[in-house]
Scaffold this active site. Structure first.
Site, PDB file in Angstrom:
ATOM      1  N   ILE A  35      -4.814  -0.608   2.962  1.00 22.27           N
ATOM      2  CA  ILE A  35      -5.838   0.261   2.382  1.00 22.27           C
ATOM      3  C   ILE A  35      -5.271   1.023   1.186  1.00 22.27           C
ATOM      4  O   ILE A  35      -4.162   1.556   1.234  1.00 22.27           O
ATOM      5  CB  ILE A  35      -6.362   1.222   3.467  1.00 22.27           C
ATOM      6  N   SER A 219      -1.676   1.954  -5.097  1.00 21.39           N
ATOM      7  CA  SER A 219      -0.288   1.467  -5.047  1.00 21.39           C
ATOM      8  C   SER A 219       0.688   2.534  -4.568  1.00 21.39           C
ATOM      9  O   SER A 219       1.861   2.517  -4.936  1.00 21.39           O
ATOM     10  CB  SER A 219       0.162   0.935  -6.414  1.00 21.39           C
ATOM     11  N   ARG A 220       0.180   3.487  -3.786  1.00 23.53           N
ATOM     12  CA  ARG A 220       1.010   4.580  -3.239  1.00 23.53           C
ATOM     13  C   ARG A 220       1.612   5.460  -4.349  1.00 23.53           C
ATOM     14  O   ARG A 220       2.601   6.152  -4.117  1.00 23.53           O
ATOM     15  CB  ARG A 220       2.138   4.052  -2.339  1.00 23.53           C
ATOM     16  N   LEU A 221       1.002   5.421  -5.555  1.00 15.93           N
ATOM     17  CA  LEU A 221       1.495   6.261  -6.663  1.00 15.93           C
ATOM     18  C   LEU A 221       0.678   7.550  -6.697  1.00 15.93           C
ATOM     19  O   LEU A 221      -0.071   7.845  -7.628  1.00 15.93           O
ATOM     20  CB  LEU A 221       1.407   5.480  -7.986  1.00 15.93           C
TER      21      LEU A 221
END
Ligand SMILES: Cc1cc2nc3c(=O)[nH]c(=O)nc-3n(C[C@H](O)[C@H](O)[C@H](O)COP(=O)(O)O)c2cc1C
Length: 243
Positions: A35, A219-221
Site C-alpha cells: 500500500i 515510495s515511503r518518502l
C-alpha cells in the site's frame, strides 16, 4: 501455492515456512502491491509555530475525515534503573496549552510504576484515514484531584465505580473477584450521585519536549517535521527529517 496445513505461509515466501508472517502488504500477496500513501503532503510553510496548535489542527482534520476514535494513542513509559519499556493504548482526553492529558490508575498499573521512577513518556497517534502519525515525547505531571474530578464527573456511573473497584494490572484469581469488588464499591456509593475521584486515579499530562508530524508519501518518502524546544521554555525549532 499456499500450504493448506499452514495458511499463514505466504506464496511469496515458499522457501521459508518458518516465518509465519512475511512481508504482509495489507491483504495482497504481491509485495510489489504494498500500500502506498498518497493522500497529502506536508511543507514547512504549512506548519504552525506551536506544535500544540498544529496538533489541534490535525486532530480536527482527523475528526473531519471520520478517523475512528482519533484520541486513541499508544502511551510508552520506561522503568528505571532497568530500562524496561512498556507501551499500551489509552485515550487522550484533553489537550490544553501545556500538553496532552490521559486518565488512568496511578497506583497499581505498570505505567504508574514506570512514571513514579521515571517521569517521562511518549505518545504515538496513527490516523490511517489521513495517513498521518504524530509522535510526542515529554515530561509527565499529575493533574490535581480537583482537575481530575471534572473529567471523572463526565464518565458513566459504571466507569466511575470501575475506577474505584479495579486495582489496575494487579493479578485476579478470577472475574468473580473483580465483580465482588464492584459490588462493594456500588454499596459504598449507594444513593450517591456524586462520586469522588479515587485518590489513586486521574489525569496525567504529557508536557511535550519533542513533537513530530508525519505525513505518508509514496515510495515511503514521507514528509516529517520535528519540533524541539530551544532551551527549557524557549521557542520551538522545526526541522525536516529524512523519512
Ligand atoms: C482503545 C483502548 C483505550 C484504552 N484507554 C485507556 C485509558 O484511557 N486509560 C487506561 O488506563 N487504560 C486504557 N486502556 C487499557 C490499557 O491499554 C491498559 O490495559 C491499562 O491501562 C493497563 O496498562 P498498564 O498496566 O501497562 O499501565 C485502553 C485500551 C484500549 C484498547
Amino acid at each position: 501455492m499456499s500450504d493448506p496445513a499452514n495458511p499463514a505461509a505466504s506464496p511469496s515466501n515458499p522457501s521459508n515456512p518458518s516465518k509465519l508472517i512475511f512481508a504482509p502488504t495489507g491483504g495482497s500477496t504481491d509485495p510489489s502491491k504494498a500500500i502506498q500513501y498518497a493522500q497529502g503532503t506536508l511543507k514547512l510553510t504549512d506548519l504552525s509555530p506551536s506544535p500544540l496548535t498544529q496538533f489541534h489542527a490535525w486532530f480536527a482534520a482527523a475528526q473531519a475525515a471520520n478517523v475512528y476514535q482519533p484520541e486513541t494513542v499508544t502511551l510508552a513509559t520506561a522503568s528505571l534503573p532497568d530500562g524496561h519499556v512498556s507501551a499500551r493504548v489509552v485515550f487522550m482526553k484533553e489537550l490544553d496549552a501545556r500538553g496532552f492529558v490521559v486518565y488512568s490508575n496511578w497506583d497499581t498499573s505498570r505505567k504508574a510504576r514506570d512514571v513514579r521512577g521515571n517521569p517521562r513518556a511518549a505518545l504515538t497517534f496513527w490516523w490511517r484515514e489521513v495517513e498521518r502519525q504524530v509522535r510526542v515525547e515529554g515530561i509527565v505531571e499529575r493533574l490535581t484531584d480537583a482537575e481530575s474530578q471534572v473529567y471523572f464527573d463526565t464518565r458513566i456511573r459504571g466507569s466511575r465505580i470501575g475506577a474505584w473497584a479495579s486495582a489496575q494490572s494487579s493479578v485476579l484469581q478470577g472475574r468473580e473477584e473483580l465483580e465482588e469488588r464492584v459490588k462493594g464499591v456500588e454499596k459504598k456509593f449507594e444513593g450517591q450521585d456524586k462520586i469522588p475521584v479515587p485518590p489513586f486515579w486521574g489525569g496525567l499530562r504529557v508536557v511535550p519536549e519533542v513533537v513530530e508530524f508525519w505525513q505518508g508519501r509514496e515510495s515511503r518518502l514521507h514528509d516529517r517535521f520535528r519540533y524541539m524546544r530551544e532551551g527549557k521554555e524557549g521557542a520551538w525549532k522545526i526541522e525536516r527529517l529524512s523519512p
